[in-house]
Structures are given as structure tokens and as C-alpha cells.
Design a protein around this motif. Structure first.
Motif, PDB file in Angstrom:
ATOM      1  N   PHE A 117      -3.984   8.545   2.563  1.00  0.00           N
ATOM      2  CA  PHE A 117      -2.971   7.556   2.205  1.00  0.00           C
ATOM      3  C   PHE A 117      -3.212   6.998   0.806  1.00  0.00           C
ATOM      4  CE2 PHE A 117      -1.157   3.321   2.001  1.00  0.00           C
ATOM      5  CZ  PHE A 117       0.091   3.473   2.594  1.00  0.00           C
ATOM      6  N   CYS A 118      -4.467   6.719   0.493  1.00  0.00           N
ATOM      7  CA  CYS A 118      -4.771   6.121  -0.805  1.00  0.00           C
ATOM      8  C   CYS A 118      -4.546   7.099  -1.968  1.00  0.00           C
ATOM      9  CB  CYS A 118      -6.208   5.608  -0.829  1.00  0.00           C
ATOM     10  SG  CYS A 118      -6.441   4.083   0.126  1.00  0.00           S
ATOM     11  N   GLY A 158      -0.661   6.905  -2.045  1.00  0.00           N
ATOM     12  CA  GLY A 158      -0.169   5.541  -2.147  1.00  0.00           C
ATOM     13  C   GLY A 158      -0.767   4.758  -3.290  1.00  0.00           C
ATOM     14  N   GLY A 188       1.585   8.138   2.621  1.00  0.00           N
ATOM     15  CA  GLY A 188       1.530   7.455   1.333  1.00  0.00           C
ATOM     16  C   GLY A 188       2.807   7.576   0.531  1.00  0.00           C
ATOM     17  N   TYR A 193      -5.225  -1.845   1.390  1.00  0.00           N
ATOM     18  CA  TYR A 193      -4.688  -0.829   2.307  1.00  0.00           C
ATOM     19  C   TYR A 193      -5.679  -0.536   3.427  1.00  0.00           C
ATOM     20  CZ  TYR A 193      -0.903   0.334  -0.941  1.00  0.00           C
ATOM     21  OH  TYR A 193       0.212   0.295  -1.731  1.00  0.00           O
TER      22      TYR A 193
END
Length: 443
Positions: free
Chosen positions: A48-49, A52, A195, A245
């Protein structure tokens, strides 16, 4: 780096960048993937990071590498008309058509309506009027944006989140649940795809213009110094975004201790977390967090898009007036409601995302200004993106075309455009080297 850019100013710029990115979707998605990923939280959060956090900052650096805050330069090597149409379309999507109205509709639906006994069209209209009057007031010039985002709204948002995270981290210990769905087999890939939902990559191109303008307002003028300052501010913003997050996702994973069921988005999970740790005041705390997050994103978008449109239209209209029209259009569309806005955005995002990712990578990887590489890559990526948008809109694609596309590696996973982009870039590099060797021979 220019001596005028102190660490205090750098932190203020990074706060502007962070607060512009951190909006409604950023609050919703991490608690949900945390709740679903369970014991696979770390791998899902890493994926996700990357998309995102990493890709949005990549977009900011792509603009910085062009050496100008004219966003058209990012895609100019393909074609001037192509660049202007693409950036104009992106600005509309991430601005008054979808993203800005979504912030008002979402903050009303989750932050206001529950306290008024449910959603009402009149209440939404009155709220959106107040919301966008405030956004316009703050966003109509750069100094107010820096002051409000960097010194008022962002710290207030962080204080609210910190209070919630402290309660979660000091709460009872828990055993992570087994991952659900795709998180059981491939948590990294699923987190990577989640993300995209933040839409921050598209916003990154637009926020870059305002970020560069803020850096130059402090006396930094050289291209290398600007890129360095932008990189440092981006790194600080990335660290802050990634930390929040992860803590939101951790809170979602921990929610299994007192929450059961399946959810379509992270709002019920976030509401449950607030009630569990903050009691009857939890819903008010959640409302404040959401409204602040939406305001900071909306203000940043109005400021950045109006700044870019002034450049695009050759300064024929002032930034203040452009910001007014953006706020007014956003106000009107926000009253269609959150569900309609989200559904309308999906096909457009599926079309734009591959194009913007490919453009950002080409600029950051050192191909800025190379027409041959850009054209070989971007024309075929654009065609592939058209089919991605049509597929997301449930438009029937002829069977012969569908069979041809399915041959492309990763197409079934939604990443066929990436394979095409790599092939196009390789072909562009080889073609560029061939033409240069021919030019040397003829010289």
C-alpha cells in the motif's frame, strides 16, 4: 541548497505536501486493509505504501525534473497538444469533477450527517456552501495556503490522529486474525492495488506546481537545488504519510478484538475504533479528523489546480478568479452525493493512472525531453489505457480485440499496460541510439 531554505521552512513545505495528499480516501482504506489482512498486515502495508506514498512523491519529483512548474512540460516530449489535453483532463478529474467534490460529500456523509439523524439534500447543500467558502478563502493565495495548511490545519489533524493512536497502542494486547480473501494468498499485491484508490498519484502532478512555487518563494532558484529541496520535503512527507497509514492499518487489524462482520469500506471500522477507545466522544473526534483531512486536501487541490490553469491559459484569468470557479463547480457536483461521484470516477481513473505512472517514470529515470523514448512509450500506453477505461466502465470490447489483449503478459491482472510501457521504452531507447549513431555518421 540555497541558504535561505532553513529546516523550519523545509518542514513547513513538507507539511503542505503531506496535508494536501492526506484526505478522505487516505482515512478510509488503511483501516479496511488492516482489518482484512490480519497477520499479513506488514506485507499488505508495504504494498500500500509503495503506491499510496511512493508513486505520489514520484509524480512530484517528475515535475521537479522538468525544471519548471508548468505541468505541461511533463508530457511535452510526446506532443504539445497531447500534453495540454492530458494535464487539463487530469486537473479536471482530480479537481472539480471528482476529487474535490468527493471531499465535501464524504466529510458530510461521515462527519456531519450521523449527528443530524441522517443525510438530507438541504443539509448537504448548506454544508457544502460553508465548506467551499472556507476552502476558497484559504486557497486564493499562496501565503494563506502555506499558513493554514502548514501551521494550523495539519498540526490539528495530527493531534487528533495522535490521540486515537495512543489509545490503540496502549490498549489490550491482541492476536492477529487470519487474512481474508486475496490477503491470504498475496497480501503484498492486494495492498499494492489498494494504494491506487487514494488517487494521490494524479494529485501529485498538480501538487508539484504549488510545492515548487513555495520552494522558489523562499529564494531557491537553481534546478539542482530545487530538486534537492523537493526531494527532502518529499521524504519528510513520505515518512509521515507511511507512519500514519501503518498505524491506521494496525488499528484496523486490532479491531477484530471487538468487531465482527464484513465491510465495503473502512468507515465502519474507523467508527468502531473511535467508539471503542474514545467512548461517546469518539464519533465527534472522528468527525473532526475527517473534516480536517478533507479540508486540507480540498484547499491544496484548489490552490494547485488554479495555479496550473493560470499558466495553461496564458494568464488570461487571475488565479483568484480561477479558484472561485473551481470552488463553485465543485460545490455543484458535491450535491450529487458521494456514491454517484465515486462510481463516475472509476473508469476515468483506470484510463489516466497508467498514463501518469509511465510519464512520471520516464521523467525521473532521466528521459526528460527525449521525444523518441516518450513517443514510443506513451502512444501505445495511451491506447492500452483506453481499453482499461472501457473495461472498468463495463463497455463490451470485441472478442477479437479481447483475445489479442489477453496475450499481453499481466493483462489479466490489470497490469498489461506496464508490460507495454516497458516494451515501448526499450524500443524508444534503441531507436534513439540508432538515430544518434546515424547522425554522427552523416556529420
Amino acid at each position: 541548497m540555497n541558504n535561505n531554505l532553513t529546516w523550519g521552512k523545509l518542514v513547513a513545505i513538507s507539511f503542505v505536501l503531506f496535508s494536501s495528499f492526506f484526505g478522505a480516501g487516505n482515512l478510509l482504506f488503511p483501516p479496511l486493509f488492516g482489518y482484512l489482512s490480519g497477520s499479513s498486515l506488514n506485507m499488505a502495508a508495504l504494498g500500500f505504501c509503495i503506491t499510496g506514498v511512493g508513486l505520489p512523491i514520484l509524480a512530484v519529483l517528475a515535475v521537479a525534473c522538468t525544471g519548471t512548474d508548468d505541468l505541461t512540460e511533463v508530457a511535452r516530449p510526446v506532443n504539445v497538444a497531447y500534453a495540454k489535453i492530458l494535464l487539463f483532463t487530469t486537473s479536471l478529474v482530480i479537481g472539480p469533477l471528482f476529487a474535490i467534490p468527493r471531499t465535501a460529500a464524504f466529510s458530510y456523509e461521515i462527519g456531519i450527517a450521523p449527528h443530524l439523524g441522517g443525510s438530507r439534500p438541504l443539509h448537504l447543500f448548506l454544508y457544502s456552501v460553508i465548506y467551499f467558502v472556507f476552502c476558497y478563502y484559504v486557497a486564493n493565495n499562496g501565503s494563506k495556503v502555506l499558513n493554514w495548511l502548514g501551521k494550523v490545519l495539519t498540526p490539528a489533524l495530527l493531534v487528533c490522529l495522535a490521540a486515537l493512536f495512543v489509545c490503540v497502542l496502549t490498549g489490550p494486547s491482541f492476536t492477529p486474525q487470519a487474512p481474508q480473501g486475496i490477503y491470504l494468498t498475496n497480501p503484498f499485491l492486494k495492498g499494492f492495488q489498494e494504494g491506487y484508490n487514494t488517487m494521490d498519484l494524479l494529485a501529485g502532478l498538480l501538487f508539484a506546481g504549488g510545492t515548487l512555487a513555495s520552494i522558489r518563494s523562499f529564494g531557491v532558484t537553481g534546478k539542482k537545488e530545487t530538486i534537492r529541496a523537493c526531494s527532502l520535503a518529499g521524504i519528510l512527507a513520505m515518512i509521515l504519510l507511511a507512519a500514519i497509514y501503518y498505524l491506521l492499518a494496525y488499528s484496523g487489524a486490532e479491531a477484530h478484538r471487538y468487531l465482527e462482520g464484513s465491510f465495503a469500506n473502512g468507515a465502519p471500522v474507523l467508527i468502531a475504533i473511535s467508539y471503542e477507545y474514545l467512548g461517546p466522544y469518539g464519533s465527534w473526534m472522528l468527525s473532526l479528523i475527517i473534516i480536517l483531512a478533507c479540508l486540507t486536501t480540498s484547499i491544496g487541490l484548489i490552490s494547485s489546480i488554479s495555479h496550473y490553469f493560470v499558466i495553461l491559459f496564458n494568464h488570461r484569468i487571475s488565479q483568484k478568479r480561477m479558484a472561485f470557479w473551481i470552488a463553485l463547480a465543485s460545490l455543484g457536483i458535491s450535491n450529487f452525493g458521494l456514491t454517484s461521484i465515486i462510481l463516475g470516477a472509476i473508469p476515468v481513473l483506470c484510463f489516466l493512472y497508467p498514463i501518469v505512472i509511465a510519464l512520471s517514470l520516464l521523467n525521473v529515470c532521466g528521459f526528460t525531453g527525449n521525444k523518441r523514448v516518450f513517443r514510443c512509450t506513451m502512444w501505445i500506453v495511451t491506447v492500452a489505457s483506453v481499453f482499461e477505461g472501457l473495461k472498468a466502465a463495463d463497455v463490451r470490447i470485441p472478442a477479437t480485440v479481447q483475445d489479442t489483449l489477453s496475450i499481453i503478459p499481466l493483462y489479466s491482472d490489470g497490469f498489461g499496460w506496464l508490460t507495454i510501457a516497458i516494451a515501448g521504452a526499450v524500443a524508444g531507447v534503441l531507436f534513439d541510439r540508432y538515430k544518434k549513431s546515424q547522425e554522427k555518421k552523416s556529420a
